[in-house]
Write a protein that holds these residues in place. Structure first.
Motif, short mmCIF file in Angstrom:
data_model
loop_
_atom_site.label_atom_id
_atom_site.label_comp_id
_atom_site.label_asym_id
_atom_site.label_seq_id
_atom_site.Cartn_x
_atom_site.Cartn_y
_atom_site.Cartn_z
N ILE A 2 8.60 -9.29 12.26
CA ILE A 2 7.15 -9.30 12.07
C ILE A 2 6.77 -8.13 11.17
CG2 ILE A 2 4.90 -9.10 13.19
CD1 ILE A 2 6.06 -10.44 15.63
N LEU A 3 6.16 -8.47 10.05
CA LEU A 3 5.79 -7.46 9.06
C LEU A 3 4.30 -7.55 8.75
CD1 LEU A 3 8.47 -7.87 6.24
CD2 LEU A 3 8.47 -6.22 8.11
N ILE A 4 3.71 -6.40 8.45
CA ILE A 4 2.34 -6.38 7.93
C ILE A 4 2.38 -5.70 6.56
CG2 ILE A 4 0.04 -5.37 8.24
CD1 ILE A 4 0.43 -5.50 11.24
N LEU A 5 1.75 -6.31 5.58
CA LEU A 5 1.69 -5.71 4.25
C LEU A 5 0.27 -5.18 4.04
CD1 LEU A 5 3.56 -8.52 2.24
CD2 LEU A 5 4.52 -6.69 3.65
N VAL A 6 0.19 -3.88 3.75
CA VAL A 6 -1.13 -3.26 3.53
C VAL A 6 -1.15 -2.64 2.14
CG1 VAL A 6 -2.75 -1.48 4.30
CG2 VAL A 6 -1.38 -2.68 5.98
N GLY A 7 -2.26 -2.83 1.44
CA GLY A 7 -2.39 -2.20 0.12
C GLY A 7 -3.64 -2.72 -0.55
N ALA A 8 -4.10 -1.99 -1.54
CA ALA A 8 -5.29 -2.41 -2.28
C ALA A 8 -5.00 -3.75 -2.97
CB ALA A 8 -5.65 -1.34 -3.30
N PRO A 9 -6.05 -4.48 -3.35
CA PRO A 9 -5.82 -5.71 -4.11
C PRO A 9 -5.06 -5.38 -5.39
CG PRO A 9 -8.17 -5.09 -4.15
CD PRO A 9 -7.48 -4.20 -3.15
N VAL A 110 5.18 -1.88 8.98
CA VAL A 110 4.01 -2.05 8.12
C VAL A 110 4.38 -1.46 6.78
CG1 VAL A 110 1.59 -1.41 7.77
CG2 VAL A 110 2.44 -1.88 10.08
N ILE A 111 4.31 -2.27 5.74
CA ILE A 111 4.66 -1.77 4.42
C ILE A 111 3.36 -1.42 3.69
CG2 ILE A 111 5.90 -2.25 2.26
CD1 ILE A 111 7.78 -2.63 4.59
N GLY A 112 3.24 -0.16 3.29
CA GLY A 112 2.05 0.29 2.57
C GLY A 112 2.35 0.33 1.08
N PHE A 113 1.66 -0.51 0.31
CA PHE A 113 1.90 -0.60 -1.14
C PHE A 113 1.02 0.41 -1.88
CE2 PHE A 113 4.28 -4.64 -1.87
CZ PHE A 113 4.46 -4.98 -0.53
N ASP A 114 1.67 1.33 -2.59
CA ASP A 114 0.96 2.40 -3.31
C ASP A 114 0.95 2.15 -4.81
OD1 ASP A 114 -0.02 4.31 -1.67
OD2 ASP A 114 1.79 5.55 -1.66
N LEU A 115 -0.23 2.23 -5.43
CA LEU A 115 -0.31 2.02 -6.88
C LEU A 115 -1.56 2.72 -7.42
CD1 LEU A 115 1.38 0.27 -8.89
CD2 LEU A 115 -0.27 -1.55 -8.56
N PRO A 116 -1.44 3.44 -8.57
CA PRO A 116 -2.63 4.11 -9.10
C PRO A 116 -3.72 3.10 -9.50
CG PRO A 116 -0.63 4.83 -10.25
CD PRO A 116 -0.25 3.68 -9.38
N GLU A 117 -4.98 3.55 -9.37
CA GLU A 117 -6.11 2.64 -9.60
C GLU A 117 -6.13 2.03 -11.01
OE1 GLU A 117 -9.76 3.77 -7.72
OE2 GLU A 117 -10.94 2.69 -9.23
N GLU A 118 -5.76 2.83 -12.03
CA GLU A 118 -5.80 2.27 -13.41
C GLU A 118 -4.83 1.10 -13.53
OE1 GLU A 118 -5.21 5.73 -12.33
OE2 GLU A 118 -3.68 5.77 -13.94
N VAL A 119 -3.68 1.22 -12.87
CA VAL A 119 -2.68 0.15 -12.95
C VAL A 119 -3.21 -1.10 -12.23
CG1 VAL A 119 -0.27 -0.49 -12.48
CG2 VAL A 119 -0.84 1.90 -12.94
N ILE A 120 -3.89 -0.87 -11.10
CA ILE A 120 -4.44 -1.99 -10.33
C ILE A 120 -5.46 -2.76 -11.17
CG2 ILE A 120 -5.98 -2.57 -8.41
CD1 ILE A 120 -4.68 -0.40 -6.77
N VAL A 121 -6.38 -2.04 -11.80
CA VAL A 121 -7.44 -2.70 -12.58
C VAL A 121 -6.82 -3.50 -13.72
CG1 VAL A 121 -9.46 -2.30 -14.05
CG2 VAL A 121 -9.18 -1.00 -11.93
N LYS A 122 -5.82 -2.93 -14.38
CA LYS A 122 -5.14 -3.64 -15.48
C LYS A 122 -4.46 -4.90 -14.95
CE LYS A 122 -3.53 -0.70 -18.81
NZ LYS A 122 -2.50 0.26 -19.22
N ARG A 123 -3.76 -4.76 -13.81
CA ARG A 123 -3.05 -5.91 -13.24
C ARG A 123 -4.00 -7.03 -12.86
NH1 ARG A 123 1.49 -4.62 -8.71
NH2 ARG A 123 2.91 -3.44 -9.99
N LEU A 124 -5.11 -6.64 -12.20
CA LEU A 124 -6.02 -7.69 -11.70
C LEU A 124 -6.73 -8.40 -12.83
CD1 LEU A 124 -7.58 -6.15 -8.49
CD2 LEU A 124 -5.85 -7.91 -8.69
N SER A 125 -7.04 -7.67 -13.92
CA SER A 125 -7.77 -8.35 -15.00
C SER A 125 -6.84 -9.31 -15.74
CB SER A 125 -8.42 -7.35 -15.95
OG SER A 125 -7.43 -6.53 -16.46
N SER A 126 -5.52 -9.11 -15.64
CA SER A 126 -4.61 -10.05 -16.32
C SER A 126 -3.98 -11.05 -15.33
CB SER A 126 -3.53 -9.29 -17.10
OG SER A 126 -2.86 -8.41 -16.26
N ARG A 127 -4.39 -10.98 -14.07
CA ARG A 127 -3.84 -11.92 -13.07
C ARG A 127 -4.45 -13.31 -13.23
NH1 ARG A 127 -3.86 -10.63 -6.71
NH2 ARG A 127 -6.12 -10.76 -6.79
#
Ligand code: AMP
Length: 216
Positions: A2-9, A110-127
């Protein structure tokens, strides 16, 4: 398991969750996918959830806890499951803890996914995602076919309505305010494993599998 994945979008929880589910032959339960399916099917739940999702706000806790309670009762969860996107508030985490206790379930990690905000914004806009089966694409790292038809099911590949810049910003704010306290919640229970989520899909998957194999 049983795993929980936590992290920003945008940190890759969904992609990694689906790969782990395949490897370990257990379901991945994405509350975002459940809500999007309900919206597409125009159910009562879908109608209720749509206004929250479109603004990047969280759907109320009691609704989400009810969904998970029902979903975990399904037969495919008997050998374990991976939760992606739930819990998202401390109230949800507390309700889940009670549910595990009642059902004699033991949370492994519980796996906590860490990523800088600039990378997140770039990833989401190209998702991009398949509107039918939910398969993930990315204009830069995993481009969809030129005709924008899903290679798995032929569905139309679209940008999620909540991946627009304004909504992404709100989702990140909501994450910082309401979801990030979960990191401490699970750290205090000795369950949290943080991982640096900046890397290729394969690299992160390998890191996760190595950790899971060494911590059975
Ligand atoms: P996701 O696909 O996990 O990014 O979820 C998309 C949206 O669904 C979120 O921005 C929320 O509006 C809603 N949502 C998904 N999971 C939850 C949850 N556990 N609690 C509240 N809202 C949720």
């Amino acid at each position: 398991m049983i795993l929980i994945l936590v992290g920003a979008p945008g940190t890759g929880k969904g992609t990694q969750g689906k790969l782990l589910a395949k490897k370990y032959n257990i379901p991945t339960i994405s509350t975002g996918d459940i809500l999007r399916a309900a919206i597409q099917e125009q159910t009562e739940l879908g109608k209720k959830a749509k206004s929250f999702i479109d603004k990047g706000e969280l759907v109320p806790d009691d609704v989400m806890i009810g969904i998970i309670r029902e979903r975990l009762d399904a037969d495919d969860c008997t050998n374990g499951f991976i939760l992606d996107g739930f819990p998202r508030t401390v109230k949800q985490a507390e309700a889940l803890e009670k549910l595990f206790e009642k059902n004699h379930l033991i949370l492994d990690h519980v796996i906590g996914f860490d990523l800088p905000e600039e990378v997140i914004v770039k990833r989401l806009s190209s998702r991009r995602v398949c509107s039918k089966c939910g398969k993930d694409y990315n204009l830069i790292t995993n481009p969809p076919p030129p005709d924008m038809r899903c290679e798995k099911c032929g569905g139309e590949i679209i940008q999620r309505s909540d991946d627009t810049e304004e909504t992404v910003r709100n989702r990140l704010r909501v994450y910082a305010e309401q979801t990030s306290p979960l990191i401490e919640f699970y750290q205090s229970r000795g369950k949290l494993r943080k991982i640096d989520a900046d890397g290729t899909i394969e690299d992160i998957q390998n890191k996760l599998v190595e950790f899971l194999e060494n911590n059975k």
